[in-house]
Enzyme design. Structure first.
Site, PDB file in Angstrom:
ATOM      1  N   ASP A 196      31.352  16.880 100.746  1.00 56.27           N
ATOM      2  CA  ASP A 196      30.342  17.091 101.778  1.00 56.27           C
ATOM      3  C   ASP A 196      29.737  15.757 102.210  1.00 56.27           C
ATOM      4  OD1 ASP A 196      28.662  19.204 103.125  1.00 56.27           O
ATOM      5  OD2 ASP A 196      27.069  18.116 102.113  1.00 56.27           O
ATOM      6  N   GLU A 216      44.364  11.116  87.215  1.00 54.10           N
ATOM      7  CA  GLU A 216      44.532  11.281  85.763  1.00 54.10           C
ATOM      8  C   GLU A 216      44.956  12.695  85.414  1.00 54.10           C
ATOM      9  OE1 GLU A 216      40.854  10.476  83.778  1.00 54.10           O
ATOM     10  OE2 GLU A 216      40.775   8.437  84.616  1.00 54.10           O
TER      11      GLU A 216
END
Ligand code: GLC
Length: 576
Positions: free
Chosen positions: A233, A282
């Protein structure tokens, strides 16, 4: 305040590195590159407990509908603990589900169910500001000037003899000054704090290492829960120009989107996204970040999706384009050209929870912007909306669908002022802030409100639904080949069968009469042509091939084998 994941009511721990479900969409070099992503606005999708407010159990129960619709992923607008000053975009606890939407257990179940159905889940992250009820902000107020918690927000003494004037001239996006004066712990007037949106949404200070650390931890929290990505956002707002300089203009909202502002699209935001990308990478399963970045140009939007930053950014220039062949062609070319150098897919979007639905935008004359309060010519708007959707789904890249557009829902333009909840409506004295019109709960079934949105006929819904929405319900449209729902289902099915749709980064424009767009997409399996007649008149062209799908029931019926007639405001797909 944070709901604890070690809660005894929670089932076996979610594997920290759960591999996300495989989807059936093409997945060369990243599933997101051509994914169709469906935005669920949790307040208005499905109400499981009958309190008039949509919730996670409601969404969970409707996941099979989304699988059958044929989308690849679901983006959920915020469902976190929030006082709802801005419908959940004011987050008090980033690791908790608001009781109005359910529990963390419900979120966990929703993610698991979605994956079992082959749907990915993207959650909303709100890093520009918190709620004024966030523990940090409450403590910052309680502890007064000098509190280290104040460094995590933008607190400043006021200007003027007694500090009675805001620290600079910035205006809130929702209207009025972007600063509110706080009270000192003893009740006397104190420092001011910055809020680019409502006063209940204080902006974080991203120069504070504690803020950066906290958001890296929040990312991991949801990644460990198994989410497939984040819609970020106000991704363009996190970093403010050093010294918070005055803008020197009092018409700032008009400048938005045209200029780089001292509070938007500052180059410093990109270091944040580079650090987030490392975290996303990751995790297994291609987790993604999607920027909600309102920037002055498509080229600047491309900065957010450089190879070591986020994966996608919304294409608001496309969303803001009128139903006009020349303008559409220009923005399509510009979008593709801008994304190519950074090797990111272009995204396409026509509607979301912040703008007037495209069925209503296109029912009105062009050039009115994305906040419209007039219903316009509804049949025309729907015809163009269906055509615009088929055009969007034929373009290379990823497409976003906003809940209810697959039912052809119009904006509700005549909501009584007393039911409105958009904070902007109140700060603009009713002159703007009509976002409630696209947030009305969607009709599922039955003849009486809330039309299956909640479990009980005659039950409540947080915004009233129009009396004529029974005929737009999922139940009425399902199985009707002329319905908008079936058009979306067919389009998404064809898009999966035809790899040329969505794939690649090129369109080959073909010569076409004025007001008509015609382009070819090549694929190993054969080529595909899309025709879009944006004029109000039928247009005859040489038959491009075998028609696969048309936005109007009557499209190209007028075929004599050699030529076809494209009805007014229609799009068709052709196999060649
Ligand atoms: C984003 C959201 C919008 C919200 C604003 C402030 O633009 O999409 O709904 O009001 O941010 O968080």
């Amino acid at each position: 305040m944070t709901q604890n994941l070690a809660d005894a009511s929670r089932p076996a721990a979610v594997p920290a590195a759960r591999t996300t479900a495989a989807t059936t969409g093409a997945s060369r070099g990243g599933w997101w590159r051509d994914a169709v992503i469906y935005q669920v606005y949790p307040r208005s999708f499905a109400d499981g407990n009958g309190d008039g407010m949509g919730d996670l159990p409601g969404i969970r129960s409707r996941l099979p509908y989304l699988r059958d619709l044929g989308v690849d992923a679901v983006w959920l607008s915020p469902f976190y603990a929030s006082p709802q000053a801005d419908a959940g975009y004011d987050v008090a606890d980033y690791r908790a589900v608001d009781p109005m939407f359910g529990t963390l257990l419900d979120a966990d179940g929703l993610i698991r169910d979605a994956h079992e159905l082959g749907l990915r889940i993207i959650v909303d992250l709100v890093p520009n500001h918190s709620s004024d009820r966030h523990e940090w902000f409450r403590r910052a107020l309680r502890e007064g000037p000098g509190s280290p918690l104040r460094e995590r927000y933008h607190f400043r003494p006021g200007k003027g003899e007694n500090g009675e004037l805001p620290p600079n001239d910035w205006e809130s996006i929702f209207g009025g000054p972007a600063w509110t004066r706080s009270d000192n712990p003893d009740g006397t007037p104190g420092e001011w704090y910055l809020h680019l949106f409502a006063p209940e949404q204080p902006d974080f200070n991203w120069d504070s290492p504690a803020v950066a650390d906290e958001f890296r931890s929040i990312l991991r929290f949801w990644l460990d829960m198994g989410v497939d990505g984040f819609r970020i956002d106000v991704a363009h707002g996190l970093v403010k120009a050093p010294g918070l300089p005055d803008l020197g203009s009092h018409d700032q909202l008009k400048l938005l989107g045209n200029d780089v502002m001292p509070f938007f699209d500052q180059d410093g935001v990109h270091a944040i996204y580079r650090s987030w990308r490392k975290i996303l990478d990751e995790y297994p399963g291609d987790r993604i970040g999607v920027a909600e970045a309102w920037t002055p140009t498509v080229q600047r939007t491309a900065n957010y999706v450089r190879p070591d930053e986020l994966h996608q950014a919304f294409n608001f220039q496309y969303l803001g384009t009128d139903w006009d062949a020349a303008k559409l062609r220009e923005v399509i070319d510009l979008s593709l050209d801008s994304m190519r150098p950074v090797q990111a897919p272009t995204t396409w979007v026509l509607s979301n929870h912040d703008v007037t639905r495209h069925a209503t935008r296109f029912a009105n004359p062009g050039g009115l912007g994305t906040q419209i309060r007039t219903a316009g010519d509804r049949p025309l708007g729907l015809r163009r909306a269906r055509a615009a959707t088929l055009l969007m789904l034929a373009l290379p890249g990823s497409a976003y669908i906003y809940q209810g557009e697959e039912l052809g829902l119009p904006d509700v333009t005549d909501l009584p002022d007393e039911v409105r909840q958009d904070p902007s409506f109140f700060r603009q004295a009713g002159q703007d802030g009509f976002r409630d019109g696209c947030r009305v709960p969607i009709p599922w079934s039955g003849t009486e409100a809330p039309y299956g949105f909640g479990p009980v006929a005659g039950g409540p819904s947080w915004l009233p639904q129009p009396a004529d929405w029974a005929e737009l319900s999922v139940e009425v449209q399902a199985g009707d080949p002329t319905s908008t729902l079936e058009l979306y289902r067919s389009a998404l099915a064809v898009r999966r069968e035809q790899p040329a749709l969505g794939a690649g980064t090129e369109v080959e424009w073909l010569a076409a009469p004025e007001g008509v767009l015609m382009f070819r997409r090549e694929a190993a399996e054969g080529s595909f042509v899309c025709t879009a007649n944006t004029t109000g008149e039928a247009v005859r062209i040489a038959a491009p091939g075998r028609m696969l799908l048309s936005s109007t029931a009557e499209a190209a019926v007028e075929s004599d084998g050699e030529s076809v007639e494209l009805p007014a405001d229609s799009t068709a797909w052709w196999a060649v």
